[in-house]
Scaffold this motif. Structure first.
Motif, PDB file in Angstrom:
ATOM      1  N   LEU B  40      -3.090   4.707  -3.135  1.00 51.57           N
ATOM      2  CA  LEU B  40      -1.944   4.814  -2.226  1.00 51.57           C
ATOM      3  C   LEU B  40      -0.694   4.501  -3.025  1.00 51.57           C
ATOM      4  CD1 LEU B  40      -3.563   2.303   0.273  1.00 51.57           C
ATOM      5  CD2 LEU B  40      -3.377   4.860   0.401  1.00 51.57           C
ATOM      6  N   ASP B  41       0.258   5.311  -2.759  1.00 52.09           N
ATOM      7  CA  ASP B  41       1.570   5.271  -2.967  1.00 52.09           C
ATOM      8  C   ASP B  41       2.260   4.229  -2.514  1.00 52.09           C
ATOM      9  OD1 ASP B  41       2.480   6.290  -0.776  1.00 52.09           O
ATOM     10  OD2 ASP B  41       3.085   8.212  -1.596  1.00 52.09           O
ATOM     11  N   SER B  42       3.606   3.688  -2.975  1.00 51.36           N
ATOM     12  CA  SER B  42       4.141   2.419  -2.503  1.00 51.36           C
ATOM     13  C   SER B  42       4.369   2.698  -1.005  1.00 51.36           C
ATOM     14  CB  SER B  42       5.532   2.447  -3.287  1.00 51.36           C
ATOM     15  OG  SER B  42       6.391   3.218  -2.973  1.00 51.36           O
ATOM     16  N   ILE B  43       4.715   3.696  -0.500  1.00 51.41           N
ATOM     17  CA  ILE B  43       5.021   3.825   0.861  1.00 51.41           C
ATOM     18  C   ILE B  43       3.663   3.492   1.825  1.00 51.41           C
ATOM     19  CG2 ILE B  43       5.735   5.365   2.880  1.00 51.41           C
ATOM     20  CD1 ILE B  43       7.468   6.750   0.897  1.00 51.41           C
ATOM     21  N   GLU B  44       2.685   4.210   1.345  1.00 46.55           N
ATOM     22  CA  GLU B  44       1.298   3.855   1.772  1.00 46.55           C
ATOM     23  C   GLU B  44       1.152   2.407   1.939  1.00 46.55           C
ATOM     24  OE1 GLU B  44      -0.725   8.233   1.428  1.00 46.55           O
ATOM     25  OE2 GLU B  44      -0.516   7.068  -0.371  1.00 46.55           O
ATOM     26  N   LYS B  45       1.348   1.989   0.689  1.00 47.82           N
ATOM     27  CA  LYS B  45       0.828   0.419   0.631  1.00 47.82           C
ATOM     28  C   LYS B  45       1.352  -0.268   1.460  1.00 47.82           C
ATOM     29  CE  LYS B  45      -1.031  -0.010  -4.362  1.00 47.82           C
ATOM     30  NZ  LYS B  45      -0.639   0.481  -5.420  1.00 47.82           N
ATOM     31  N   VAL B  46       2.711  -0.278   1.859  1.00 45.19           N
ATOM     32  CA  VAL B  46       3.563  -1.100   2.521  1.00 45.19           C
ATOM     33  C   VAL B  46       3.217  -0.947   4.329  1.00 45.19           C
ATOM     34  CG1 VAL B  46       5.996  -1.273   3.732  1.00 45.19           C
ATOM     35  CG2 VAL B  46       5.819  -0.845   1.219  1.00 45.19           C
ATOM     36  N   ASN B  47       2.846   0.324   4.424  1.00 46.18           N
ATOM     37  CA  ASN B  47       2.407   0.825   5.921  1.00 46.18           C
ATOM     38  C   ASN B  47       1.185   0.257   6.123  1.00 46.18           C
ATOM     39  OD1 ASN B  47       4.582   1.889   7.503  1.00 46.18           O
ATOM     40  ND2 ASN B  47       4.699   3.088   5.587  1.00 46.18           N
ATOM     41  N   LEU B  48       0.233   0.286   5.083  1.00 45.16           N
ATOM     42  CA  LEU B  48      -1.166  -0.054   5.419  1.00 45.16           C
ATOM     43  C   LEU B  48      -1.507  -1.371   5.113  1.00 45.16           C
ATOM     44  CD1 LEU B  48      -2.841   3.626   4.440  1.00 45.16           C
ATOM     45  CD2 LEU B  48      -2.486   2.639   6.598  1.00 45.16           C
ATOM     46  N   ALA B  49      -0.584  -2.113   4.198  1.00 44.68           N
ATOM     47  CA  ALA B  49      -0.968  -3.521   4.369  1.00 44.68           C
ATOM     48  C   ALA B  49      -1.774  -4.313   5.384  1.00 44.68           C
ATOM     49  CB  ALA B  49       0.262  -4.164   3.708  1.00 44.68           C
ATOM     50  N   PRO B  50      -2.718  -4.765   5.385  1.00 49.46           N
ATOM     51  CA  PRO B  50      -3.710  -5.610   6.195  1.00 49.46           C
ATOM     52  C   PRO B  50      -2.542  -6.188   7.216  1.00 49.46           C
ATOM     53  CG  PRO B  50      -4.846  -5.877   4.184  1.00 49.46           C
ATOM     54  CD  PRO B  50      -3.526  -5.296   3.720  1.00 49.46           C
ATOM     55  N   PRO B  51      -1.774  -7.298   6.576  1.00 44.43           N
ATOM     56  CA  PRO B  51      -0.731  -7.883   7.712  1.00 44.43           C
ATOM     57  C   PRO B  51      -0.145  -7.006   8.910  1.00 44.43           C
ATOM     58  CG  PRO B  51      -0.486  -8.643   5.633  1.00 44.43           C
ATOM     59  CD  PRO B  51      -1.278  -7.468   5.350  1.00 44.43           C
ATOM     60  N   LYS B  52       0.293  -5.859   8.175  1.00 43.49           N
ATOM     61  CA  LYS B  52       0.944  -4.806   8.983  1.00 43.49           C
ATOM     62  C   LYS B  52       0.219  -4.059   9.944  1.00 43.49           C
ATOM     63  CE  LYS B  52       4.053  -1.098   9.370  1.00 43.49           C
ATOM     64  NZ  LYS B  52       4.227  -1.017  10.810  1.00 43.49           N
ATOM     65  N   ILE B  53      -1.172  -3.792   9.645  1.00 42.36           N
ATOM     66  CA  ILE B  53      -2.142  -3.212  10.656  1.00 42.36           C
ATOM     67  C   ILE B  53      -2.415  -4.125  11.464  1.00 42.36           C
ATOM     68  CG2 ILE B  53      -4.312  -2.357  10.590  1.00 42.36           C
ATOM     69  CD1 ILE B  53      -3.952  -0.995   7.807  1.00 42.36           C
ATOM     70  N   VAL B  54      -2.397  -5.280  11.346  1.00 41.97           N
ATOM     71  CA  VAL B  54      -2.910  -6.255  12.045  1.00 41.97           C
ATOM     72  C   VAL B  54      -1.848  -6.245  13.310  1.00 41.97           C
ATOM     73  CG1 VAL B  54      -3.361  -8.707  12.557  1.00 41.97           C
ATOM     74  CG2 VAL B  54      -4.624  -7.651  10.733  1.00 41.97           C
ATOM     75  N   ARG B  55      -0.614  -6.538  12.918  1.00 40.09           N
ATOM     76  CA  ARG B  55       0.509  -6.920  13.487  1.00 40.09           C
ATOM     77  C   ARG B  55       0.489  -5.576  14.429  1.00 40.09           C
ATOM     78  NH1 ARG B  55       5.530  -6.787  10.928  1.00 40.09           N
ATOM     79  NH2 ARG B  55       5.841  -4.810  11.879  1.00 40.09           N
ATOM     80  N   ASP B  56       0.467  -4.287  14.062  1.00 43.48           N
ATOM     81  CA  ASP B  56       0.552  -3.316  14.910  1.00 43.48           C
ATOM     82  C   ASP B  56      -0.624  -3.210  16.198  1.00 43.48           C
ATOM     83  OD1 ASP B  56       2.783  -2.189  13.729  1.00 43.48           O
ATOM     84  OD2 ASP B  56       1.761  -0.893  12.428  1.00 43.48           O
ATOM     85  N   THR B 211       5.106   7.061  11.731  1.00 47.74           N
ATOM     86  CA  THR B 211       5.647   6.967  10.284  1.00 47.74           C
ATOM     87  C   THR B 211       4.913   7.791   9.672  1.00 47.74           C
ATOM     88  OG1 THR B 211       5.696   4.752  10.759  1.00 47.74           O
ATOM     89  CG2 THR B 211       5.949   5.203   8.535  1.00 47.74           C
ATOM     90  N   GLY B 212       3.638   7.972   9.422  1.00 52.74           N
ATOM     91  CA  GLY B 212       2.678   8.960   8.791  1.00 52.74           C
ATOM     92  C   GLY B 212       3.359  10.144   8.805  1.00 52.74           C
ATOM     93  N   TYR B 213       3.647  10.743  10.117  1.00 47.33           N
ATOM     94  CA  TYR B 213       4.012  12.089  10.375  1.00 47.33           C
ATOM     95  C   TYR B 213       5.520  12.227   9.845  1.00 47.33           C
ATOM     96  CZ  TYR B 213       5.525  16.173  13.190  1.00 47.33           C
ATOM     97  OH  TYR B 213       6.299  17.032  13.823  1.00 47.33           O
ATOM     98  N   LYS B 214       6.423  11.510  10.197  1.00 47.68           N
ATOM     99  CA  LYS B 214       7.610  11.601   9.522  1.00 47.68           C
ATOM    100  C   LYS B 214       7.763  11.579   7.978  1.00 47.68           C
ATOM    101  CE  LYS B 214      10.345  10.846  13.553  1.00 47.68           C
ATOM    102  NZ  LYS B 214      10.184   9.612  14.735  1.00 47.68           N
ATOM    103  N   LEU B 215       6.873  10.537   7.239  1.00 46.24           N
ATOM    104  CA  LEU B 215       6.935  10.695   5.863  1.00 46.24           C
ATOM    105  C   LEU B 215       6.132  11.272   5.252  1.00 46.24           C
ATOM    106  CD1 LEU B 215       7.794   6.802   5.707  1.00 46.24           C
ATOM    107  CD2 LEU B 215       9.463   8.496   5.954  1.00 46.24           C
ATOM    108  N   ASN B 216       5.303  11.965   5.955  1.00 44.45           N
ATOM    109  CA  ASN B 216       4.441  13.067   5.458  1.00 44.45           C
ATOM    110  C   ASN B 216       3.360  12.292   4.800  1.00 44.45           C
ATOM    111  OD1 ASN B 216       3.163  15.386   5.079  1.00 44.45           O
ATOM    112  ND2 ASN B 216       4.493  16.000   3.699  1.00 44.45           N
ATOM    113  N   ARG B 217       2.795  11.357   5.205  1.00 38.56           N
ATOM    114  CA  ARG B 217       1.748  10.490   4.426  1.00 38.56           C
ATOM    115  C   ARG B 217       0.377  10.698   5.321  1.00 38.56           C
ATOM    116  NH1 ARG B 217       5.170  10.804   1.520  1.00 38.56           N
ATOM    117  NH2 ARG B 217       5.920   9.191  -0.129  1.00 38.56           N
ATOM    118  N   SER B 218      -0.408  11.584   5.315  1.00 38.54           N
ATOM    119  CA  SER B 218      -1.400  11.609   6.038  1.00 38.54           C
ATOM    120  C   SER B 218      -2.425  10.493   6.270  1.00 38.54           C
ATOM    121  CB  SER B 218      -2.306  13.023   5.594  1.00 38.54           C
ATOM    122  OG  SER B 218      -1.790  14.016   5.611  1.00 38.54           O
TER     123      SER B 218
END
Lengths: 215, 252
Positions: B40-56, B211-218
């Motif tokens: 994962l690159d840094s953007i993906e890491k931020v968005n897919l961090a476990p606390p972030k996924i749990v919060r969403d 986020t994934g769509y706009k930042l082009n992170r599949s």
């Protein structure tokens, strides 16, 4: 600017969008109708097959349309392909379910009689069973069309065609003049389209349901 | 419905009762594993961090639950009211509005509510979604109560029940299966529409998709979408369980 002024001014853009919206929905419903009836015909005699087809298509219907579009974008890109695939998938359940229910509801005595006068399996299906099941199938197609009207609006997110474009561009331009008018024109346009097309189905039913079973 | 048709329908229900949780486990487990083992690159890491996924996911659930609570509190009493003698004239109007309302696209309702009120966040998502997913419960409540055999109501009155007692002890219990079916439809609609909450800063799993769509992170897009699918299937499954266990015993 009032909504009416807005609509009058953008009429030349709204009208083609409405036409695209309707044509996308109707064409996808048509594809789904062919596929759904074929699927229904293929499985209705087998209890397991019917259960599988119903369970699978109803699980598809549970999937949030925005999530399905999201999944289709990396595979199919933007524009027409993800829109068509999503719309066809969502339209399947009502059609498959109603085909199975309609065919299962045909009185066995009638199919026996048809066999008895020498019709083969295919003729029994096309001349007797499908015609008797048609009102149910048509009802399923009608439900699918209504469903697709709203889902097609979300497909504008993946640059799909239609009135959803107005809603999303209204959202993107929130705060600026006419943003609300734009979203409103898109939403009302879809409601009007949905009601008009729903009315057309009454006509289609009058023209296509066999005279003997019309109510 | 003939017996054959009913048997087929219940078989499909049983199949989903077993198959759906398995599918959810496979889907969610599979996608999380896939995302976790990718570079994962840094953007993906931020968005897919476990606390972030749990919060969403949590935000998504909160929206859905609040919507459902609102729907029950508003739609069932409203549905009961329009079947009472003093408000019967309102039934066609309410059902007509509900039918037309259902023809409106959910995304349009959400966006318009946002543009009109300029609210953001939880309530900007909850209120329009509730308004939208109210209709199945409302309709089923009215249809369910109207479908009660008038002879049963007469019998209830005949043995000395008050109008309230007839409603509580005869009409409502008999209408419960339909109301629950409507509620399940509403719940699935709510979970599905909650993916659109991200458009009005309401959070939820739609945020990952957007986020994934706009930042082009599949990877982010697919993870969000699959989680939303899993959640919808799970909620629908819980709805099916509730439908089975909460209906009156005599009707099962």
């Amino acid at each position: 600017m009032s909504l009416w002024e807005f609509i009058a001014q953008r009429w030349d853009r709204l009208l083609p969008e409405a036409a695209l919206h309707a044509s996308a929905v109707i064409q996808c419903t048509a594809i789904a109708a062919v596929a759904g009836v074929a699927l229904g015909v293929a499985v209705y005699r087998s209890p397991t097959g019917s259960a599988l087809a119903t369970a699978l298509t109803s699980a598809i219907l549970t999937v949030p349309s925005f999530a399905l579009l999201g999944l289709l974008i990396p595979v199919l890109g933007l524009g027409v392909p993800p829109t068509v695939v999503a719309l066809v998938l969502y339209a399947l359940l009502p059609i498959v379910r109603n085909t199975i229910v309609g065919l299962a509801g045909v009185d066995p005595a009638i199919t026996d009689a048809a066999r008895g006068i020498g019709m083969n399996r295919l003729r029994v299906l096309t001349r007797v069973e499908l015609r008797l099941a048609w009102p149910a199938i048509l009802a399923g197609i009608r439900v699918s069309t209504q469903l697709l009207m709203g889902i097609a609006a979300i497909a504008a997110y993946a640059k799909g065609p239609g009135l959803g474009t107005e809603i999303f561009s209204g959202l993107a331009r929130a705060g600026s003049a006419n943003a609300t008018n734009q979203a409103l024109a898109g939403t009302i346009g879809i409601v009007v389209l949905a009601l008009v097309v729903d009315g057309l189905y009454v006509l289609v039913a009058r023209l296509t349901v066999s005279r003997g079973i019309r109510d | 419905m003939t017996a054959a048709v009913r048997a087929k329908a219940s078989r499909a229900d049983r199949l989903r009762l077993v198959g759906q949780p398995v599918a959810v486990l496979l889907l969610v487990g599979g996608v999380l594993l896939w995302a976790a083992t990718r570079d994962l690159d840094s953007i993906e890491k931020v968005n897919l961090a476990p606390p972030k996924i749990v919060r969403d996911t949590w935000d998504h659930l909160v929206i859905s639950v609040v919507v459902t609570a609102l729907v029950v509190v508003v739609a069932v009493p409203l549905g009961i009211a329009v079947t009472r003698r003093w408000a019967r004239w309102a039934a066609p109007i309410v059902l007509g509005v509900a039918t037309v309302g259902q023809a409106a696209p959910s995304v349009g309702v959400l966006v318009l509510f946002f543009l009109w009120t300029e609210w953001e966040g939880l309530w900007a998502a909850v209120l329009p979604i509730a308004l939208y997913s109210l209709l199945p419960v409302l309709r089923n409540t009215v249809v369910g109560i109207r479908g009660v055999d008038p002879a049963l109501v007469e019998a209830g009155r005949g043995i000395g029940m008050s109008a309230g007692a007839v409603l509580r002890r005869i009409e409502l219990p008999l209408a419960v299966p339909l109301i629950l079916a409507g509620l399940r439809t509403s719940l699935v609609l709510a979970v599905g529409t909650a993916t659109l909450a991200a458009f009005v800063n309401g959070g939820g799993l739609g945020l990952l998709i957007d986020t994934g769509y706009k930042l082009n992170r599949s990877t982010v897009l697919i993870t969000g979408a699959v989680l939303a699918v899993g959640l919808a299937l799970l909620v629908d499954w819980l709805g099916a369980l509730a439908e089975r266990s909460l209906g009156p015993k005599g009707l099962r």
